[in-house]
Design a protein around this motif. Sequence first.
Motif, short mmCIF file in Angstrom:
data_model
loop_
_atom_site.label_atom_id
_atom_site.label_comp_id
_atom_site.label_asym_id
_atom_site.label_seq_id
_atom_site.Cartn_x
_atom_site.Cartn_y
_atom_site.Cartn_z
N ARG A 136 -4.43 1.35 2.97
CA ARG A 136 -4.43 1.60 1.54
C ARG A 136 -4.26 0.27 0.83
O ARG A 136 -3.44 -0.56 1.21
N CYS A 137 -5.04 0.06 -0.21
CA CYS A 137 -4.99 -1.19 -0.95
C CYS A 137 -4.92 -0.88 -2.44
O CYS A 137 -5.09 0.25 -2.87
N ARG A 138 -4.66 -1.93 -3.23
CA ARG A 138 -4.69 -1.77 -4.67
C ARG A 138 -4.89 -3.12 -5.32
O ARG A 138 -4.53 -4.16 -4.77
N GLU A 284 -1.27 -2.43 0.98
CA GLU A 284 0.09 -1.93 1.05
C GLU A 284 0.70 -2.33 2.39
O GLU A 284 0.09 -2.16 3.44
N GLY A 285 1.89 -2.88 2.36
CA GLY A 285 2.54 -3.35 3.57
C GLY A 285 2.42 -4.85 3.76
O GLY A 285 3.04 -5.41 4.66
N ASN A 286 1.61 -5.51 2.91
CA ASN A 286 1.50 -6.97 2.97
C ASN A 286 2.75 -7.57 2.34
O ASN A 286 3.07 -7.31 1.18
N GLU A 289 3.09 -9.15 -1.24
CA GLU A 289 3.12 -8.37 -2.47
C GLU A 289 4.37 -8.69 -3.30
O GLU A 289 4.33 -8.67 -4.54
N PRO A 299 0.67 -3.77 -10.42
CA PRO A 299 -0.21 -3.06 -9.50
C PRO A 299 -0.94 -1.90 -10.15
O PRO A 299 -0.42 -1.23 -11.05
N PRO A 302 -3.29 3.06 -6.02
CA PRO A 302 -3.69 2.80 -4.63
C PRO A 302 -5.05 3.43 -4.34
O PRO A 302 -5.42 4.44 -4.93
#
Length: 314
Positions: A136-138, A284-286, A289, A299, A302
């Motif tokens: 998942r990204c945003r 998500e999880g990077n 961020e 942000p 997502p």
Amino acid sequence: MQDLNLNYSEDNAAYPLSGDYSLHRADPAEWGVYCSVYYNMAYNGFFKEERFDAPHGSRFWIHQGETRIGGVTMLPNKIYLLFFVPPFRETAQVMKLLRAQLERWSDRTQRIKAFEILPDQAELFARAGFWPDAFRCRWMQRPADRFDVSWDDRFAIESPGIEEDGLGGKRYAKQEEIAACDYASFAGGIDAVRRNQRTLADYAPDDANYTNERLLQGSTLVYDKLTGTLAANCRLCLQDGQAAVYRIGVLPAYRGMGLAGNMLKRALTVLHGAYPLLRLYVMEGNTAESVYLELGFVPGVPEIQTMYIPAENE
């Protein structure tokens, strides 16, 4: 009887999907206005100046008889920016027809990929047989602004240069150094897994044709003066006419020194007066961020990075 087996061609203005539904090639600017309204209001509110009218891709109207009921961007093996115009409700039926059209157009030894899947669309694509990506990204963004950037004396700062690549395109003047920096910064991490980048060759920069002089000035190469090592780099590009971070990486040995934050502050300062804001795309999880949030990046919603129909041999 309508021929449902037309191959994809830039010369075809329309494609029948069934007896009731069809695709019609659209003017990108007019299509972009509709997409800006109907694609997803939470997403569009985040990108409030976006018109989705960039000239790339193939924009189509979806018709039910003579009535325009939606739009989509479709190419062989690709679909993205799907929207429907209220009060149309038979979205699942149309989605299955679009999948069938993609299968007719596409090389089925390769995956058919759906991009930019927003939260309210995931079930629609899943019901048509698309498998969700695990990631998942945003988007995040903040206004360009002026910062006083202070660098440690051990580092030398410069902007990347551009040269001709001999094939009619452009490349970075220090492309091999940049690739090695990216590889050492990302290999084995979550972003590398998402992009399936496993070798040094996978990190050869391919963004030199998507920048300009102001964006190059705002891009940064950070060198360790003692060793000559390229310790970090941040490259800016154009994304639908807006300034965006294409890649930002710091070698593991140089993390925790504020280099990522300084490179972004430098970018925001150089862009001020030329571009209203700076965007970046984060998974998500990077762990990076938290740096973006501390710098005031906001942000957006997502999204699933991709969904896909497996290739025939998978």
